[in-house]
Design an enzyme around this catalytic site. Structure first.
Site, PDB file in Angstrom:
ATOM      1  N   LYS A 287     -13.416   1.433  -0.632  1.00  7.83           N
ATOM      2  CA  LYS A 287     -12.869   0.864   0.608  1.00  7.83           C
ATOM      3  C   LYS A 287     -13.858   0.953   1.762  1.00  7.83           C
ATOM      4  O   LYS A 287     -13.848   0.120   2.671  1.00  7.83           O
ATOM      5  CB  LYS A 287     -11.553   1.577   0.986  1.00  7.83           C
ATOM      6  CG  LYS A 287     -10.508   1.601  -0.136  1.00  7.83           C
ATOM      7  CD  LYS A 287     -10.091   0.224  -0.583  1.00  7.83           C
ATOM      8  CE  LYS A 287      -9.400   0.257  -1.925  1.00  7.83           C
ATOM      9  NZ  LYS A 287      -9.049  -1.067  -2.435  1.00  7.83           N
TER      10      LYS A 287
ATOM     11  N   GLY B 120      -3.871   1.149  -0.423  1.00  9.53           N
ATOM     12  CA  GLY B 120      -2.416   1.068  -0.459  1.00  9.53           C
ATOM     13  C   GLY B 120      -1.725   2.230   0.249  1.00  9.53           C
ATOM     14  O   GLY B 120      -0.573   2.523  -0.032  1.00  9.53           O
ATOM     15  N   GLY B 121      -2.452   2.887   1.151  1.00  7.61           N
ATOM     16  CA  GLY B 121      -1.848   3.976   1.920  1.00  7.61           C
ATOM     17  C   GLY B 121      -2.005   5.343   1.279  1.00  7.61           C
ATOM     18  O   GLY B 121      -1.638   6.356   1.869  1.00  7.61           O
TER      19      GLY B 121
ATOM     20  N   HIS C  79       1.592  -6.091   9.022  1.00  8.24           N
ATOM     21  CA  HIS C  79       0.751  -6.194   7.851  1.00  8.24           C
ATOM     22  C   HIS C  79       0.754  -7.650   7.394  1.00  8.24           C
ATOM     23  O   HIS C  79       1.780  -8.163   6.972  1.00  8.24           O
ATOM     24  CB  HIS C  79       1.285  -5.263   6.753  1.00  8.24           C
ATOM     25  CG  HIS C  79       0.582  -5.412   5.438  1.00  8.24           C
ATOM     26  ND1 HIS C  79       0.850  -4.618   4.356  1.00  8.24           N
ATOM     27  CD2 HIS C  79      -0.383  -6.248   5.045  1.00  8.24           C
ATOM     28  CE1 HIS C  79       0.076  -4.988   3.348  1.00  8.24           C
ATOM     29  NE2 HIS C  79      -0.676  -5.982   3.737  1.00  8.24           N
TER      30      HIS C  79
ATOM     31  N   LYS D 107       6.632  -2.185  -0.238  1.00  7.03           N
ATOM     32  CA  LYS D 107       7.087  -3.394   0.432  1.00  7.03           C
ATOM     33  C   LYS D 107       8.509  -3.718  -0.015  1.00  7.03           C
ATOM     34  O   LYS D 107       8.859  -3.549  -1.184  1.00  7.03           O
ATOM     35  CB  LYS D 107       6.147  -4.559   0.089  1.00  7.03           C
ATOM     36  CG  LYS D 107       4.749  -4.358   0.655  1.00  7.03           C
ATOM     37  CD  LYS D 107       3.749  -5.321   0.070  1.00  7.03           C
ATOM     38  CE  LYS D 107       2.340  -4.959   0.565  1.00  7.03           C
ATOM     39  NZ  LYS D 107       1.298  -5.673  -0.212  1.00  7.03           N
TER      40      LYS D 107
ATOM     41  N   GLU E 126      -8.374  -3.914   3.510  1.00 13.06           N
ATOM     42  CA  GLU E 126      -8.923  -3.824   2.157  1.00 13.06           C
ATOM     43  C   GLU E 126      -8.763  -5.144   1.410  1.00 13.06           C
ATOM     44  O   GLU E 126      -8.012  -6.022   1.846  1.00 13.06           O
ATOM     45  CB  GLU E 126      -8.297  -2.659   1.365  1.00 13.06           C
ATOM     46  CG  GLU E 126      -6.803  -2.636   1.333  1.00 13.06           C
ATOM     47  CD  GLU E 126      -6.263  -1.259   0.880  1.00 13.06           C
ATOM     48  OE1 GLU E 126      -5.626  -1.235  -0.175  1.00 13.06           O
ATOM     49  OE2 GLU E 126      -6.475  -0.253   1.584  1.00 13.06           O
TER      50      GLU E 126
ATOM     51  N   ASN F 165      -7.603  -6.515  -2.169  1.00 12.23           N
ATOM     52  CA  ASN F 165      -6.910  -6.135  -3.404  1.00 12.23           C
ATOM     53  C   ASN F 165      -7.313  -7.070  -4.529  1.00 12.23           C
ATOM     54  O   ASN F 165      -7.097  -8.282  -4.451  1.00 12.23           O
ATOM     55  CB  ASN F 165      -5.393  -6.170  -3.204  1.00 12.23           C
ATOM     56  CG  ASN F 165      -4.952  -5.169  -2.149  1.00 12.23           C
ATOM     57  OD1 ASN F 165      -5.426  -4.033  -2.123  1.00 12.23           O
ATOM     58  ND2 ASN F 165      -4.076  -5.582  -1.259  1.00 12.23           N
TER      59      ASN F 165
ATOM     60  N   ARG G 168      -6.365  -8.111  -7.462  1.00 12.93           N
ATOM     61  CA  ARG G 168      -5.348  -8.377  -8.494  1.00 12.93           C
ATOM     62  C   ARG G 168      -4.416  -9.477  -8.003  1.00 12.93           C
ATOM     63  O   ARG G 168      -4.430  -9.827  -6.821  1.00 12.93           O
ATOM     64  CB  ARG G 168      -4.517  -7.112  -8.740  1.00 12.93           C
ATOM     65  CG  ARG G 168      -3.770  -6.668  -7.483  1.00 12.93           C
ATOM     66  CD  ARG G 168      -2.795  -5.548  -7.715  1.00 12.93           C
ATOM     67  NE  ARG G 168      -1.984  -5.290  -6.543  1.00 12.93           N
ATOM     68  CZ  ARG G 168      -2.346  -4.549  -5.498  1.00 12.93           C
ATOM     69  NH1 ARG G 168      -3.538  -3.984  -5.466  1.00 12.93           N
ATOM     70  NH2 ARG G 168      -1.535  -4.385  -4.469  1.00 12.93           N
TER      71      ARG G 168
ATOM     72  N   ARG H 187      12.300  -7.681  -2.853  1.00  9.49           N
ATOM     73  CA  ARG H 187      12.041  -6.900  -4.073  1.00  9.49           C
ATOM     74  C   ARG H 187      13.272  -6.055  -4.349  1.00  9.49           C
ATOM     75  O   ARG H 187      13.648  -5.214  -3.524  1.00  9.49           O
ATOM     76  CB  ARG H 187      10.876  -5.944  -3.863  1.00  9.49           C
ATOM     77  CG  ARG H 187       9.553  -6.598  -3.705  1.00  9.49           C
ATOM     78  CD  ARG H 187       8.489  -5.515  -3.756  1.00  9.49           C
ATOM     79  NE  ARG H 187       7.204  -6.048  -3.389  1.00  9.49           N
ATOM     80  CZ  ARG H 187       6.052  -5.386  -3.530  1.00  9.49           C
ATOM     81  NH1 ARG H 187       6.071  -4.145  -4.008  1.00  9.49           N
ATOM     82  NH2 ARG H 187       4.912  -5.929  -3.187  1.00  9.49           N
TER      83      ARG H 187
HETATM   84  C1  MV4 Z   1      -4.122   1.466   9.039  1.00 15.97           C
HETATM   85  C2  MV4 Z   1      -3.033   1.585   9.937  1.00 15.97           C
HETATM   86  C3  MV4 Z   1      -3.320   1.787  11.264  1.00 15.97           C
HETATM   87  N1  MV4 Z   1      -4.592   1.902  11.675  1.00 15.97           N
HETATM   88  N2  MV4 Z   1      -5.379   1.553   9.496  1.00 15.97           N
HETATM   89  C4  MV4 Z   1      -1.523   1.433   5.033  1.00 15.97           C
HETATM   90  C5  MV4 Z   1      -1.781   0.774   3.729  1.00 15.97           C
HETATM   91  C6  MV4 Z   1      -3.245   0.634   3.684  1.00 15.97           C
HETATM   92  N3  MV4 Z   1      -3.604  -0.517   2.946  1.00 15.97           N
HETATM   93  C7  MV4 Z   1      -3.663   0.555   5.102  1.00 15.97           C
HETATM   94  N4  MV4 Z   1      -2.585   1.053   5.881  1.00 15.97           N
HETATM   95  C8  MV4 Z   1      -2.676   1.215   7.214  1.00 15.97           C
HETATM   96  N5  MV4 Z   1      -3.929   1.280   7.737  1.00 15.97           N
HETATM   97  C9  MV4 Z   1      -5.585   1.786  10.799  1.00 15.97           C
HETATM   98  N6  MV4 Z   1      -6.839   1.924  11.251  1.00 15.97           N
HETATM   99  C10 MV4 Z   1      -1.749   1.495   9.436  1.00 15.97           C
HETATM  100  C11 MV4 Z   1      -1.563   1.323   8.078  1.00 15.97           C
HETATM  101  C12 MV4 Z   1      -0.194   1.301   7.674  1.00 15.97           C
HETATM  102  C13 MV4 Z   1       0.383   0.218   7.087  1.00 15.97           C
HETATM  103  C14 MV4 Z   1      -0.342  -0.936   6.825  1.00 15.97           C
HETATM  104  C15 MV4 Z   1       0.246  -2.002   6.215  1.00 15.97           C
HETATM  105  C16 MV4 Z   1       1.581  -1.936   5.854  1.00 15.97           C
HETATM  106  C17 MV4 Z   1       2.305  -0.816   6.088  1.00 15.97           C
HETATM  107  C18 MV4 Z   1       1.723   0.270   6.694  1.00 15.97           C
HETATM  108  C19 MV4 Z   1       2.497   1.399   6.949  1.00 15.97           C
HETATM  109  C20 MV4 Z   1       1.929   2.456   7.543  1.00 15.97           C
HETATM  110  C21 MV4 Z   1       0.588   2.426   7.889  1.00 15.97           C
END
Ligand code: MV4
Length: 447
Positions: free
Chosen positions: A116, A164-165, A208, A237, A288, A290, A292, A338
């Site tokens: 990442k 994916g967190g 998101h 999700k 990121e 993904n 897939r 879902r």
């Molecule tokens: C973040 C963010 C806030 N600031 N990055 C969560 C999943 C992963 N793919 C990236 N994520 C996040 N990155 C920064 N710099 C908040 C999240 C995030 C989030 C992102 C997408 C969907 C749901 C989420 C839930 C909590 C945090």
């Protein structure tokens, strides 16, 4: 085109791939674990091969057994679906060395975006907006502290091997940052065998939004617009939709074009998703890539009319993309719920068991992607998602009303499901208005 492919997955996505293959005239070999033996969807494959016991680590995740099934089944290609081996670059490389086409990106592109931190650097080099943060990995505590002071708290520690967190930690001050660093590194080492971490400014109240891309082996890359996946709980999700509400035309175009630039920069092929967060001011940042097909791909299929699984198989077989960017429409609005076999009354604990009764909704613009049926035993061994209900209508308002109607028709008895939560979300004015952020569920229903 391939003569015969192996479907290296189970459940609804295995069924989805079997259906696409049938329409393409491609023969199929399904694999199954002891827990899935006798499942109805396996009858739709030309051949089904057992790859081991119920535990995924001993069957669906076991590379030697999956490759053996591919050899026994005499296939030319493997479709990995999502989860399991889908983003395992080593598996893609093993397929290549066995002369079996992996239906997905090359192992090189996959390992590149699997890091990442490297993906973030490549995004920045491709003029794709990234969240302010560390230039590369964080080498020391002192470096992290001084960077956090530059960025301002809160900051987010992310594992280079995460995604994916998984392996993320927020820090609100110096003291918390120091202990969070230690914890994040130990966790990343234990979970991924890689303690590398990097730092980003924590973007508060984000939405998101992700962009679907398709790339062929000749270097043609297109986007299929965006999906909004803001409605989630603990990184799971719940509802996805397209178009993303409240995304203005300029931002949408900029985001989709940025996604295509990044895909070209990493020589990525096949289907992929470029994930962004959008802050409350409407600024978007790359998170990121993904590597897939994703669970929520049907919402994109509904608004574009493009079968993404068939497209994946075709480009893996060397066919050029049959459409240009300007041919790709974004028609109407699509929403997906879902449906998980989980008990909302017990903190969403999985609710395995036999489905005693089931009635599937229908009507214009209603799609139900599921491998389950009355009499089906939901296994405790795998992900609890049992169905995806997708609707497509001319407008978002109509899509919401259609989804409410379809959810009201749906009957699943014998196991608890997340349907009541979906109904509560669809009835909530904040969802109708389209203005929620990723914290909505936890804020609105704290229990
Ligand atoms: C973040 C963010 C806030 N600031 N990055 C969560 C999943 C992963 N793919 C990236 N994520 C996040 N990155 C920064 N710099 C908040 C999240 C995030 C989030 C992102 C997408 C969907 C749901 C989420 C839930 C909590 C945090």
């Amino acid at each position: 085109m391939f003569k015969r492919i192996l479907v290296a997955n189970r459940g609804e996505i295995a069924l989805r791939i079997l259906r696409a293959c049938r329409e393409l005239g491609v023969e199929t070999v399904a694999i199954f674990s002891e827990a899935d033996r006798g499942a109805a969807y396996l009858e739709l494959a030309d051949e089904a091969i057992c790859v081991g016991p119920a535990k995924a680590a001993d069957s669906y995740l076991k590379i030697d057994r999956v490759i053996s099934a591919a050899e026994i089944g005499n296939v030319q290609a493997i479709h990995p679906g999502y989860g399991f081996l889908a983003e395992n670059a080593h598996f893609a490389d093993v397929c290549r060395s066995c002369n079996i086409e992996f239906i997905g990106p090359s192992h090189l592109a996959m390992s590149l975006v699997g890091d990442k931190n490297a993906a973030r650097r490549l995004a920045a080099e491709s003029k794709v907006p990234t969240v302010p943060g560390s230039e590369g990995l964080v080498g020391s505590e002192a470096q992290a502290v001084s960077l956090a002071h530059e960025l301002g708290f809160p900051v987010l520690i992310k594992a280079a091997a995460g995604g994916g967190g998984r392996g993320m930690r927020v820090a609100l001050n110096d003291l918390a940052l120091k202990s969070a660093l230690q914890q994040a590194q130990a966790e990343a080492e234990a979970a991924f065998g890689n303690a590398d971490i990097y730092l980003e400014k924590y973007v508060e109240h984000p939405r998101h939004v992700e962009v679907q891309v398709l790339a062929d082996l000749d270097g043609n890359v297109v986007h299929l617009w965006e999906r909004d996946c803001t409605m989630q709980r603990r990184h799971q999700k719940l509802i996805e939709e397209s178009p993303a509400p409240h995304l203005d035309r300029k931002t949408r175009s900029a985001m989709c074009e940025a996604a295509v630039r990044l895909v070209k920069a990493v020589n990525y092929t096949n289907a992929g998703t470029v994930e962004f967060i959008v802050d409350p001011r409407g600024h978007f940042y790359f998170i990121e890539l993904n590597a897939r097909i994703q669970v929520e791909h049907p919402v994109t299929e509904m608004i574009t009319g493009i079968d993404l699984i068939k497209a994946q198989i075709r480009v893996a077989a060397g066919e050029p993309l049959p459409f240009k960017q300007e041919d790709i429409r974004q028609d109407g609005a699509a929403i997906e719920c879902r449906i998980n076999a989980e008990d909302p009354g017990k903190n969403f604990r999985p609710s395995p068991g036999v489905i005693e009764r089931m009635i599937i909704p229908g009507g214009l613009g209603v799609r139900f992607d599921s491998h389950v049926h009355a009499g089906y035993a939901v296994s405790p061994y795998y992900d609890s998602m049992i169905a995806k209900l997708i609707v497509h209508q001319p407008t978002r308002r109509e899509a919401i009303d259609c989804m409410k109607r379809a959810l009201a028709e749906l009957r699943i008895e014998g196991v608890k499901t997340t349907v009541p939560l979906h109904q509560k979300i669809l009835d909530h004015p904040a969802f109708s208005e389209g203005g929620v952020d990723t914290t909505f569920i936890e804020r609105t229903w704290p229990s």
